[in-house]
Scaffold this active site. Structure first.
Site, PDB file in Angstrom:
ATOM      1  N   HIS A  22      30.672  41.561  40.727  1.00 45.83           N
ATOM      2  CA  HIS A  22      31.317  41.222  39.457  1.00 45.83           C
ATOM      3  C   HIS A  22      30.385  40.402  38.560  1.00 45.83           C
ATOM      4  CE1 HIS A  22      35.449  42.515  40.622  1.00 45.83           C
ATOM      5  NE2 HIS A  22      34.796  42.565  41.766  1.00 45.83           N
ATOM      6  N   ASP A 126      37.640  38.386  34.512  1.00 43.11           N
ATOM      7  CA  ASP A 126      37.742  39.349  35.598  1.00 43.11           C
ATOM      8  C   ASP A 126      39.179  39.422  36.131  1.00 43.11           C
ATOM      9  OD1 ASP A 126      36.454  41.012  37.492  1.00 43.11           O
ATOM     10  OD2 ASP A 126      34.730  39.667  37.427  1.00 43.11           O
TER      11      ASP A 126
HETATM   12  O1  LIG Z   1      20.594  44.064  48.626  1.00 41.78           O
HETATM   13  C1  LIG Z   1      21.271  44.254  47.607  1.00 41.78           C
HETATM   14  C2  LIG Z   1      22.651  44.552  47.666  1.00 41.78           C
HETATM   15  C3  LIG Z   1      23.324  44.766  46.479  1.00 41.78           C
HETATM   16  N1  LIG Z   1      22.670  44.678  45.284  1.00 41.78           N
HETATM   17  C4  LIG Z   1      23.420  44.833  44.022  1.00 41.78           C
HETATM   18  O2  LIG Z   1      24.725  44.329  44.202  1.00 41.78           O
HETATM   19  C5  LIG Z   1      25.664  45.103  43.490  1.00 41.78           C
HETATM   20  C6  LIG Z   1      26.701  45.583  44.462  1.00 41.78           C
HETATM   21  O3  LIG Z   1      27.817  46.061  43.778  1.00 41.78           O
HETATM   22  P1  LIG Z   1      28.683  47.296  44.290  1.00 41.78           P
HETATM   23  O4  LIG Z   1      27.827  48.449  44.530  1.00 41.78           O
HETATM   24  O5  LIG Z   1      29.775  47.512  43.300  1.00 41.78           O
HETATM   25  O6  LIG Z   1      29.202  46.874  45.693  1.00 41.78           O
HETATM   26  P2  LIG Z   1      30.077  45.605  46.238  1.00 41.78           P
HETATM   27  O7  LIG Z   1      29.284  44.424  46.136  1.00 41.78           O
HETATM   28  O8  LIG Z   1      30.576  46.015  47.564  1.00 41.78           O
HETATM   29  O9  LIG Z   1      31.278  45.601  45.185  1.00 41.78           O
HETATM   30  C7  LIG Z   1      32.643  45.244  45.224  1.00 41.78           C
HETATM   31  O10 LIG Z   1      33.010  45.266  43.836  1.00 41.78           O
HETATM   32  C8  LIG Z   1      32.860  46.533  43.192  1.00 41.78           C
HETATM   33  C9  LIG Z   1      33.235  46.355  41.733  1.00 41.78           C
HETATM   34  O11 LIG Z   1      34.585  46.005  41.610  1.00 41.78           O
HETATM   35  C10 LIG Z   1      33.743  47.573  43.872  1.00 41.78           C
HETATM   36  O12 LIG Z   1      33.531  48.839  43.279  1.00 41.78           O
HETATM   37  C11 LIG Z   1      33.439  47.624  45.367  1.00 41.78           C
HETATM   38  O13 LIG Z   1      34.342  48.519  46.005  1.00 41.78           O
HETATM   39  C12 LIG Z   1      33.548  46.231  45.975  1.00 41.78           C
HETATM   40  O14 LIG Z   1      33.188  46.268  47.355  1.00 41.78           O
HETATM   41  C13 LIG Z   1      24.886  46.242  42.847  1.00 41.78           C
HETATM   42  O15 LIG Z   1      24.635  45.913  41.505  1.00 41.78           O
HETATM   43  C14 LIG Z   1      23.583  46.285  43.628  1.00 41.78           C
HETATM   44  O16 LIG Z   1      22.487  46.700  42.852  1.00 41.78           O
HETATM   45  C15 LIG Z   1      21.328  44.401  45.221  1.00 41.78           C
HETATM   46  O17 LIG Z   1      20.730  44.322  44.141  1.00 41.78           O
HETATM   47  N2  LIG Z   1      20.655  44.188  46.406  1.00 41.78           N
END
Ligand SMILES: O=c1ccn([C@@H]2O[C@H](COP(=O)(O)OP(=O)(O)O[C@H]3O[C@H](CO)[C@@H](O)[C@H](O)[C@H]3O)[C@@H](O)[C@H]2O)c(=O)[nH]1
Length: 499
Positions: A22, A126
């Site tokens: 988020h 949010d």
């Molecule tokens: O080593 C890492 C791991 C993650 N990311 C970043 O972290 C974010 C991860 O976001 P997302 O892919 O949406 O996964 P989650 O962190 O699991 O997100 C939660 O929030 C999202 C938005 O509400 C939902 O779609 C998911 O289901 C929920 O698990 C992205 O921008 C990635 O690029 C990195 O840069 N490096």
């Protein structure tokens, strides 16, 4: 800026949920607003600020009106361990996650005090801040709601909520139709978001109450900002606006706001961790052939895969090396891998294991990456689209199975690995090595892979165009800023005529 101009400048306050999935898009959004002439302030807590304040400070030095404001987070009062200020630290149990969501209530008072003091023109908050619509109303300013997922998933969730088709099936694996949507979408109860699953809601009425409050705040907000673009979710932005009656602006993909700035891309989500390793990672990728590397990452929240499941992934990746498919695999710092695996694959630079935080956007954008194994978090899905790479979808929880449907069935730029149901609490093997190998091979090599890659590349071009002047997201952003300005002017005029 002269004082007159400053007075005229729109001031928008952003309140992201304390989770990377988020904070990352909201930071990008605040920067986008600032580039459209708005003064942006992001409110966060002490341990979260360093995750993104580097890029905010750099933007400010370049003359953009943007800043971070820190408020204390009362972890102990919330019943959380000291220092637990981010969802990624609170996922030890379902109860802890619920406590974390509930703790957002404790930010209400300090945030309202700041709003009283600053009197901004708009609050973008949010979804867990269900009280934010009321806080904005007290100041007579609009609250914009942000959910961090796309309109496809939001429409499917609303459909589940309205028609409750999941209550009319016999088992978790029986497919059912979601009625009234732009496409014929079928899902199973095992794949729908947790809030619709009886085992998650029935035990604790306060969970349902919290969910209802969040839903209500979407409806009672002034409107919704969506990290997506019209062309990505064909028919769903219109469905969301017209059938569901929401006022909404589609201003994404927000990750594109980092454009070609390597430093911004490398720092996304965790400045210190990623910046340390991005150069070595890029050097490693530079040594690989185009489209020869698969990138595997399951998002920002540590996933409790058990050792057997990790062993299946490791075995699949090692076999694929012999077929000239290399990999970057992001694992948790403490995750246990098969004996000798890291030594074997590191030798000769065959594969790369990243422990902890990876510079994801930078990796995905590299020409050596030919595919992405993703859990279908919405940010990762969008980042895959923006990089023009086909995906192997491996959803685990939340709305991820719905996002998978968009990728595989609607956009046809990915194949499912075969995850059939929520698997977050059950520590068992979800997907075996053969299935993993087969899905990765399908997106990396052969005619089907080329077709998917070609569709993914077209979509990437459309995403870039949507963000450029004259594109759909750019246009919606301009409309939004204009509407907020008109509302502010009207408020000021009404204030003048009353006095
Ligand atoms: O080593 C890492 C791991 C993650 N990311 C970043 O972290 C974010 C991860 O976001 P997302 O892919 O949406 O996964 P989650 O962190 O699991 O997100 C939660 O929030 C999202 C938005 O509400 C939902 O779609 C998911 O289901 C929920 O698990 C992205 O921008 C990635 O690029 C990195 O840069 N490096």
């Amino acid at each position: 800026m002269d004082p007159n101009q400053q007075q005229q400048q729109l001031h928008v306050v952003f309140l992201p949920f304390l989770a990377q999935g988020h904070m990352i898009p909201i930071t990008d959004m605040a920067r986008l607003f600032a580039r459209h002439g708005v003064k942006s302030t992001i409110i966060t807590t002490p341990l979260n600020a360093p995750l993104f304040s580097g890029k905010i400070d750099r933007d400010a030095q370049l003359g953009l009106q943007i800043r971070t404001h820190v408020v204390e987070f009362p972890a102990a009062e919330a019943g959380l361990p000291e220092g637990c200020e981010n969802l990624s630290r609170a996922n030890e149990s379902f109860e802890m996650v619920v406590t974390f969501y509930k703790s957002m209530e404790l930010l209400r008072r300090p945030v309202e005090e700041l709003l009283q003091q600053w009197r901004p023109d708009c609050l973008v908050a949010d979804f867990p801040f269900h009280w934010a619509s009321e806080s904005a109303r007290k100041l007579d300013i609009p609250r914009l709601y942000f959910n961090a997922t796309g309109s496809f998933a939001m429409c499917l969730c609303e459909c589940l909520n309205r028609h409750q088709p999941h209550k009319r099936v016999e088992s978790d694996s029986e497919p059912f139709l979601l009625p009234g949507l732009p496409h014929e979408i079928r899902v199973t109860r095992g794949r729908i978001p947790g809030e619709f699953r009886p085992e998650v809601n029935d035990d604790d009425p306060s969970v349902k109450e919290l969910r209802d409050l969040m839903l209500e705040s979407e409806v009672t907000s002034y409107g919704v900002v969506v990290n997506s673009f019209y062309e990505l979710e064909p028919g769903y932005p219109e469905h969301y606006k017209h059938e569901m009656g929401r006022k909404a602006w589609f201003i994404g993909p927000l990750s594109l706001s980092n454009k070609d700035d390597m430093k911004h891309k490398a720092e996304r989500g965790d400045s210190a961790a990623a910046i340390d390793r991005h150069e070595s990672c890029l050097r490693w990728l530079d040594s690989k052939e185009p489209n020869s590397v698969i990138y595997i990452c399951f998002g920002s929240i540590p996933i409790p895969f058990n050792a057997d499941q990790l062993r299946e992934i490791a075995a699949a990746l090692e076999t694929l090396l012999s077929r000239q498919i290399s990999f970057i695999w992001v694992v948790k710092k403490e995750e246990w891998l098969p004996e000798g695996f890291e030594e074997r694959i590191t030798e000769g630079g065959k594969g790369l294991v990243i422990r902890g935080w990876a510079p994801q956007v930078l990796i995905l954008d590299h020409g050596a990456i030919g595919g992405f194994v993703t859990h279908c978090g919405w940010n990762s899905t969008l980042e895959g689209v923006c990089a023009g790479v086909p995906m192997v979808t491996w959803p685990l929880q939340a709305e991820q199975f719905l996002n998978e449907k968009l990728v595989t069935d609607v956009l046809k730029i990915g194949v499912g690995v075969g995850a059939e149901e929520w698997s977050i609490q059950e520590r068992k093997i979800i997907v075996g090595r053969e299935e993993i190998q087969s899905a990765i091979t399908r997106v990396m090599v052969g005619e089907e892979a080329e077709e998917m890659r070609s569709r993914a590349r077209k979509l990437k071009e459309i995403a870039v165009m949507a963000n450029e002047e004259g594109g759909s997201s750019y246009f919606d952003m301009e409309l939004l800023v204009q509407e907020l300005t008109d509302l502010r002017d009207k408020r000021n005029n009404d204030g003048c005529s009353k006095s």
